[in-house]
Design a protein around this motif. Structure first.
Motif, short mmCIF file in Angstrom:
data_model
loop_
_atom_site.label_atom_id
_atom_site.label_comp_id
_atom_site.label_asym_id
_atom_site.label_seq_id
_atom_site.Cartn_x
_atom_site.Cartn_y
_atom_site.Cartn_z
N VAL A 73 0.84 -1.19 0.00
CA VAL A 73 0.00 0.00 0.00
C VAL A 73 0.88 1.25 0.00
O VAL A 73 1.84 1.35 0.76
CB VAL A 73 -0.92 0.01 1.22
CG1 VAL A 73 -1.79 1.27 1.22
CG2 VAL A 73 -1.79 -1.23 1.26
N GLN A 74 0.55 2.18 -0.85
CA GLN A 74 1.28 3.45 -0.89
C GLN A 74 0.28 4.60 -0.97
O GLN A 74 -0.68 4.56 -1.74
CB GLN A 74 2.22 3.49 -2.10
CG GLN A 74 3.21 4.63 -2.06
CD GLN A 74 4.29 4.50 -3.12
OE1 GLN A 74 4.16 3.74 -4.06
NE2 GLN A 74 5.37 5.27 -2.97
N LEU A 75 0.50 5.61 -0.13
CA LEU A 75 -0.31 6.82 -0.11
C LEU A 75 0.61 8.01 -0.34
O LEU A 75 1.60 8.16 0.39
CB LEU A 75 -1.05 6.96 1.23
CG LEU A 75 -1.95 5.81 1.65
CD1 LEU A 75 -2.49 6.03 3.06
CD2 LEU A 75 -3.10 5.63 0.67
N VAL A 76 0.29 8.84 -1.32
CA VAL A 76 1.15 9.97 -1.66
C VAL A 76 0.33 11.25 -1.65
O VAL A 76 -0.57 11.43 -2.47
CB VAL A 76 1.81 9.78 -3.04
CG1 VAL A 76 2.69 10.99 -3.36
CG2 VAL A 76 2.63 8.50 -3.08
N GLU A 77 0.66 12.14 -0.69
CA GLU A 77 -0.04 13.41 -0.56
C GLU A 77 0.60 14.47 -1.45
O GLU A 77 1.80 14.42 -1.75
CB GLU A 77 -0.01 13.92 0.88
CG GLU A 77 -0.63 13.00 1.92
CD GLU A 77 0.39 12.18 2.65
OE1 GLU A 77 0.14 11.78 3.80
OE2 GLU A 77 1.48 11.93 2.08
N SER A 78 -0.20 15.44 -1.82
CA SER A 78 0.28 16.62 -2.54
C SER A 78 -0.67 17.78 -2.27
O SER A 78 -1.77 17.58 -1.73
CB SER A 78 0.36 16.34 -4.05
OG SER A 78 -0.91 16.01 -4.56
N GLY A 79 -0.23 18.98 -2.63
CA GLY A 79 -1.10 20.15 -2.53
C GLY A 79 -0.81 21.09 -1.39
O GLY A 79 -1.46 22.13 -1.27
N SER A 126 -7.21 29.43 0.88
CA SER A 126 -7.66 28.06 0.68
C SER A 126 -6.56 27.20 0.06
O SER A 126 -5.68 27.72 -0.64
CB SER A 126 -8.87 28.03 -0.27
OG SER A 126 -9.97 28.74 0.27
N LEU A 127 -6.62 25.93 0.36
CA LEU A 127 -5.76 24.93 -0.27
C LEU A 127 -6.57 23.66 -0.44
O LEU A 127 -7.50 23.40 0.34
CB LEU A 127 -4.54 24.61 0.59
CG LEU A 127 -3.35 25.57 0.60
CD1 LEU A 127 -2.32 25.09 1.63
CD2 LEU A 127 -2.71 25.69 -0.76
N ARG A 128 -6.19 22.86 -1.44
CA ARG A 128 -6.78 21.54 -1.57
C ARG A 128 -5.67 20.50 -1.58
O ARG A 128 -4.77 20.53 -2.43
CB ARG A 128 -7.61 21.39 -2.85
CG ARG A 128 -8.38 20.07 -2.88
CD ARG A 128 -9.31 19.94 -4.05
NE ARG A 128 -8.63 19.48 -5.26
CZ ARG A 128 -9.20 18.80 -6.24
NH1 ARG A 128 -10.50 18.49 -6.14
NH2 ARG A 128 -8.53 18.44 -7.31
N LEU A 129 -5.75 19.60 -0.61
CA LEU A 129 -4.80 18.49 -0.53
C LEU A 129 -5.36 17.29 -1.27
O LEU A 129 -6.57 17.06 -1.28
CB LEU A 129 -4.53 18.12 0.93
CG LEU A 129 -4.08 19.24 1.86
CD1 LEU A 129 -3.78 18.67 3.25
CD2 LEU A 129 -2.87 19.97 1.30
N SER A 130 -4.45 16.51 -1.85
CA SER A 130 -4.82 15.27 -2.52
C SER A 130 -3.97 14.14 -1.97
O SER A 130 -2.84 14.35 -1.51
CB SER A 130 -4.59 15.38 -4.03
OG SER A 130 -5.37 16.40 -4.60
N CYS A 131 -4.52 12.94 -2.01
CA CYS A 131 -3.80 11.73 -1.58
C CYS A 131 -4.11 10.62 -2.57
O CYS A 131 -5.25 10.17 -2.66
CB CYS A 131 -4.22 11.34 -0.18
SG CYS A 131 -3.59 9.74 0.36
N LEU A 132 -3.09 10.22 -3.32
CA LEU A 132 -3.25 9.17 -4.33
C LEU A 132 -2.86 7.83 -3.71
O LEU A 132 -1.75 7.70 -3.18
CB LEU A 132 -2.39 9.47 -5.55
CG LEU A 132 -2.41 8.43 -6.66
CD1 LEU A 132 -3.81 8.27 -7.24
CD2 LEU A 132 -1.42 8.80 -7.76
N ALA A 133 -3.77 6.88 -3.79
CA ALA A 133 -3.54 5.56 -3.21
C ALA A 133 -3.21 4.53 -4.28
O ALA A 133 -3.73 4.58 -5.39
CB ALA A 133 -4.78 5.12 -2.43
N SER A 134 -2.35 3.59 -3.92
CA SER A 134 -2.05 2.46 -4.79
C SER A 134 -1.87 1.22 -3.92
O SER A 134 -1.59 1.32 -2.72
CB SER A 134 -0.81 2.72 -5.64
OG SER A 134 0.33 2.95 -4.83
N GLY A 135 -2.04 0.04 -4.53
CA GLY A 135 -1.87 -1.20 -3.80
C GLY A 135 -2.99 -1.51 -2.83
O GLY A 135 -2.82 -2.31 -1.91
#
Length: 112
Positions: free
Chosen positions: A2-8, A17-26
């Motif tokens: 499992v991998q979680l990668v945040e950005s933003g 304002s800001l918008r954070l993202s988290c892309l998941a894999s596995g």
């Protein structure tokens, strides 16, 4: 794996304002509740918001009405829309899956 990668993350003025993202894999993303946590310098990591697999959202009192957690299961991505940011929101923000995985964190700094 499992991998979680945040950005933003980034630097923003108070009220911004800001918008954070988290892309998941596995991971079969749609099956799991997902959370955003944050950790400010010298403080314990705290839960900011949770979204269930069914899309129900829960928030810490300190961010209620300002932050919105959402998810796009097709894109395997978790979001955190943060509005009316305050200096006390400054922290490293972490994505977390209830399978037990953590992202590396993304820094949010609210300062004029």
């Amino acid at each position: 794996q499992v991998q979680l990668v945040e950005s933003g993350g980034g630097l923003v003025q108070p009220g911004g304002s800001l918008r954070l993202s988290c892309l998941a894999s596995g991971i079969i993303f749609r099956l799991y509740s997902m959370d955003w946590y944050r950790q400010a310098p010298g403080k314990q990591r705290e839960l900011v918001a949770t979204i269930t697999s069914g899309g129900n959202a829960f928030y810490a009192d300190s961010v209620k009405s300002r932050f919105t957690i959402s998810r796009d299961n097709a894109k395997k991505t978790l979001y955190l829309q943060m509005n009316s940011l305050k200096p006390e929101d400054t922290a490293v923000y972490y994505c977390h899956s209830t399978i037990g995985a953590w992202g590396q964190g993304t820094q949010v700094t609210v300062s004029s």
